[in-house]
Scaffold this motif. Structure first.
Motif, PDB file in Angstrom:
ATOM      1  N   VAL A  42      48.747  36.882  48.315  1.00  0.00           N
ATOM      2  CA  VAL A  42      48.142  37.401  49.508  1.00  0.00           C
ATOM      3  C   VAL A  42      49.013  38.777  49.387  1.00  0.00           C
ATOM      4  N   THR A  49      47.681  41.177  56.834  1.00  0.00           N
ATOM      5  CA  THR A  49      47.195  40.765  55.624  1.00  0.00           C
ATOM      6  C   THR A  49      46.014  41.632  55.285  1.00  0.00           C
ATOM      7  N   LEU A  67      42.699  31.877  56.150  1.00  0.00           N
ATOM      8  CA  LEU A  67      41.970  32.964  55.377  1.00  0.00           C
ATOM      9  C   LEU A  67      40.795  32.529  54.705  1.00  0.00           C
TER      10      LEU A  67
END
Length: 80
Positions: A42, A49, A67
């Motif tokens: 990530v 993010t 996610l």
């Protein structure tokens, strides 16, 4: 920039739908990243993010927020 990396120590052979159903589920966490992936990455910039990648995963979460989620093991990546 902050990079978070996760990898399991277990290596699996090529998957078929039958083999996928026989694998034991596992979740691992490192820092704010939680996943059942054999590899997960990530990218975060200023707390946001901005990209992620996963291999052989059904779940990828950062800060408890999903996610990525799937019913089948998949490999993929995304940038935001």
């Amino acid at each position: 920039r902050q990079y978070v990396y996760q990898s399991s120590s277990q290596i699996y052979p090529s998957y078929s739908s039958t083999a996928q159903s026989l694998l034991p589920p596992f979740m691992a966490a490192i820092g704010d990243l939680e996943s059942d992936a054999t590899f997960a990455w990530v990218r975060r910039e200023r707390g946001e993010t901005t990209g992620f990648a996963y291999r052989e995963a059904t779940t990828l979460k950062i800060d408890g927020e999903p996610l990525y989620q799937s019913r089948e093991l998949e490999t993929g990546a995304s940038s935001r």
